[in-house]
Design an enzyme around this catalytic site. Sequence first.
Site, PDB file in Angstrom:
ATOM      1  N   CYS A 115     -15.882  45.807 -62.701  1.00  4.39           N
ATOM      2  CA  CYS A 115     -15.667  44.390 -63.047  1.00  4.39           C
ATOM      3  C   CYS A 115     -15.259  43.545 -61.840  1.00  4.39           C
ATOM      4  CB  CYS A 115     -14.616  44.264 -64.137  1.00  4.39           C
ATOM      5  SG  CYS A 115     -15.117  45.027 -65.691  1.00  4.39           S
ATOM      6  N   HIS A 252     -12.449  36.486 -63.821  1.00  4.08           N
ATOM      7  CA  HIS A 252     -13.319  37.465 -64.484  1.00  4.08           C
ATOM      8  C   HIS A 252     -13.174  37.267 -65.987  1.00  4.08           C
ATOM      9  CE1 HIS A 252     -15.109  41.038 -65.948  1.00  4.08           C
ATOM     10  NE2 HIS A 252     -13.991  41.728 -66.103  1.00  4.08           N
ATOM     11  N   ASN A 282     -17.369  40.604 -72.042  1.00  9.32           N
ATOM     12  CA  ASN A 282     -17.131  41.079 -70.679  1.00  9.32           C
ATOM     13  C   ASN A 282     -18.444  41.623 -70.102  1.00  9.32           C
ATOM     14  OD1 ASN A 282     -16.414  42.419 -68.345  1.00  9.32           O
ATOM     15  ND2 ASN A 282     -14.542  43.300 -69.208  1.00  9.32           N
TER      16      ASN A 282
HETATM   17  N1  ACO Z   1     -11.388  46.289 -84.587  1.00 14.72           N
HETATM   18  C1  ACO Z   1     -10.346  46.491 -85.393  1.00 14.72           C
HETATM   19  N2  ACO Z   1      -9.292  47.236 -85.060  1.00 14.72           N
HETATM   20  C2  ACO Z   1      -9.307  47.800 -83.837  1.00 14.72           C
HETATM   21  C3  ACO Z   1     -10.373  47.624 -82.928  1.00 14.72           C
HETATM   22  C4  ACO Z   1     -11.446  46.838 -83.355  1.00 14.72           C
HETATM   23  N3  ACO Z   1     -12.507  46.608 -82.577  1.00 14.72           N
HETATM   24  N4  ACO Z   1     -10.087  48.306 -81.798  1.00 14.72           N
HETATM   25  C5  ACO Z   1      -8.895  48.877 -81.977  1.00 14.72           C
HETATM   26  N5  ACO Z   1      -8.416  48.590 -83.216  1.00 14.72           N
HETATM   27  C6  ACO Z   1      -7.180  49.008 -83.826  1.00 14.72           C
HETATM   28  C7  ACO Z   1      -6.586  50.222 -83.203  1.00 14.72           C
HETATM   29  O1  ACO Z   1      -7.168  51.386 -83.706  1.00 14.72           O
HETATM   30  C8  ACO Z   1      -5.132  50.090 -83.579  1.00 14.72           C
HETATM   31  O2  ACO Z   1      -4.977  50.526 -84.884  1.00 14.72           O
HETATM   32  P1  ACO Z   1      -3.654  51.353 -85.331  1.00 14.72           P
HETATM   33  O3  ACO Z   1      -2.533  50.414 -85.073  1.00 14.72           O
HETATM   34  O4  ACO Z   1      -3.914  51.648 -86.754  1.00 14.72           O
HETATM   35  O5  ACO Z   1      -3.634  52.550 -84.434  1.00 14.72           O
HETATM   36  C9  ACO Z   1      -4.903  48.590 -83.553  1.00 14.72           C
HETATM   37  O6  ACO Z   1      -6.207  47.995 -83.622  1.00 14.72           O
HETATM   38  C10 ACO Z   1      -4.216  48.113 -82.300  1.00 14.72           C
HETATM   39  O7  ACO Z   1      -4.869  48.727 -81.193  1.00 14.72           O
HETATM   40  P2  ACO Z   1      -4.412  48.431 -79.727  1.00 14.72           P
HETATM   41  O8  ACO Z   1      -5.241  49.216 -78.778  1.00 14.72           O
HETATM   42  O9  ACO Z   1      -2.917  48.556 -79.655  1.00 14.72           O
HETATM   43  O10 ACO Z   1      -4.783  46.878 -79.650  1.00 14.72           O
HETATM   44  P3  ACO Z   1      -4.477  45.888 -78.512  1.00 14.72           P
HETATM   45  O11 ACO Z   1      -3.677  44.760 -79.034  1.00 14.72           O
HETATM   46  O12 ACO Z   1      -3.995  46.552 -77.279  1.00 14.72           O
HETATM   47  O13 ACO Z   1      -5.918  45.300 -78.241  1.00 14.72           O
HETATM   48  C11 ACO Z   1      -7.655  45.498 -76.589  1.00 14.72           C
HETATM   49  C12 ACO Z   1      -6.950  46.163 -77.770  1.00 14.72           C
HETATM   50  C13 ACO Z   1      -8.314  44.216 -77.082  1.00 14.72           C
HETATM   51  C14 ACO Z   1      -8.705  46.455 -76.061  1.00 14.72           C
HETATM   52  C15 ACO Z   1      -6.604  45.176 -75.511  1.00 14.72           C
HETATM   53  O14 ACO Z   1      -5.832  46.286 -75.211  1.00 14.72           O
HETATM   54  C16 ACO Z   1      -7.220  44.647 -74.276  1.00 14.72           C
HETATM   55  O15 ACO Z   1      -7.734  43.554 -74.256  1.00 14.72           O
HETATM   56  N6  ACO Z   1      -7.160  45.416 -73.153  1.00 14.72           N
HETATM   57  C17 ACO Z   1      -7.796  45.043 -71.954  1.00 14.72           C
HETATM   58  C18 ACO Z   1      -9.125  45.667 -71.970  1.00 14.72           C
HETATM   59  C19 ACO Z   1     -10.114  44.957 -71.112  1.00 14.72           C
HETATM   60  O16 ACO Z   1     -10.099  43.761 -70.931  1.00 14.72           O
HETATM   61  N7  ACO Z   1     -11.010  45.753 -70.582  1.00 14.72           N
HETATM   62  C20 ACO Z   1     -12.057  45.204 -69.834  1.00 14.72           C
HETATM   63  C21 ACO Z   1     -12.305  46.015 -68.648  1.00 14.72           C
HETATM   64  S1  ACO Z   1     -11.110  45.779 -67.452  1.00 14.72           S
HETATM   65  C22 ACO Z   1     -11.221  44.240 -67.082  1.00 14.72           C
HETATM   66  O17 ACO Z   1     -12.285  43.713 -67.076  1.00 14.72           O
HETATM   67  C23 ACO Z   1      -9.966  43.518 -66.780  1.00 14.72           C
END
Ligand code: ACO
Length: 325
Positions: A115, A252, A282
């Site tokens: 990224c 980004h 993304n």
């Molecule tokens: N739909 C519904 N529920 C979901 C989904 C989905 N797509 N994905 C995960 N969940 C659930 C999980 O299973 C979890 O359930 P549980 O509580 O029963 O276990 C719950 O949602 C919470 O999951 P978390 O992983 O704690 O959710 P979080 O608030 O951290 O959000 C996310 C997840 C959106 C991926 C977040 O962590 C994030 O944005 N991280 C950054 C990732 C990113 O941007 N990556 C890109 C590459 S790196 C970059 O470009 C910077």
Amino acid sequence: MSITRSVVRGCGSYLPARTLTNHELAGMVDTSDEWIVQRTGIRERHIAAAGEYTSDMAVHAAQGALAAAGLAPQDIDLIVLATATPDNTFPASAVAVQAKLGITSGAAFDLQAVCSGFVFALSTADSMLRAGDFKRALVIGSETFSRILDWKDRTTCVIFGDGAGAVVLEAQPQSGTKADRGVLGAKLRSDGRYKDKLYVDGGPSTTGTAGYLRMEGKEVFRHAVGMMTGAITDVLDATGTTAAEIDWFVPHQANQRIIDGCAHKLGVPSEKVISTVARHGNTSAASIPLALDTAVADGRIKPGDLVMIEAMGGGFTWGAALIRW
Ligand code: ACO
């Protein structure tokens, strides 16, 4: 004092025709439009057609950038293509772009920083232009992440999409002050201790397969804002600039919450932040030039504006660059 700067002559972008909405995804995995919008800000992403490759999308974006610059393909002597999803393991997809554009001179290569790829590619091309060996560079980010997603994994497949963006950089004499046009400064960083937080579980040397993207989303989120704002602060310090002087913040396009977190930490007001993540998710190395092209096309970014770009991605890699448009 006259120095050489890499001045942006034009930019272009491309999104595949097929859109995949959150509602459609909710029919494929256990998710909802509400969850995706609230956690990421993403509403839809674009998916490359069968037979449409990273190099094809890169060519579309490059042609847009060349047209905006008023240049012909033969005016380009350097192509740096940032991608983590090349057409083939080798040769570099950049040479496919070179051939499709009909360019038979100069150099073309791929650069892989996931990224952060566009920031790394821009900085690399800038160094090569300032060294005097090349005159005009196409810096491209192009990705087909749809091909490395596990479409059964709701924690990753809702986040990424396909697309491409490009800029033309030209070596030009400038005065050597921060009033100059062009790339004024850039900082690149990596820390391989985090390489297992966001990776693809295959490769030519390990499994002999392309593999699928795996991510510890929470861990990525935890580091993202601090790493990116750290690189931005380093660029501001190195160029004698303050955050208040930034006209446009073009991060980004990973996640609206990360974008907002960075802008808030820097004190950049939301009306100066370019966000296109809702429309394409993304797109990894393509996301910054996609956002740049959107803001140039709609008249927000104008010649003379001070533009800060930043990114963070797998590795971890991260960085920032300051450009006077
Ligand atoms: N739909 C519904 N529920 C979901 C989904 C989905 N797509 N994905 C995960 N969940 C659930 C999980 O299973 C979890 O359930 P549980 O509580 O029963 O276990 C719950 O949602 C919470 O999951 P978390 O992983 O704690 O959710 P979080 O608030 O951290 O959000 C996310 C997840 C959106 C991926 C977040 O962590 C994030 O944005 N991280 C950054 C990732 C990113 O941007 N990556 C890109 C590459 S790196 C970059 O470009 C910077």
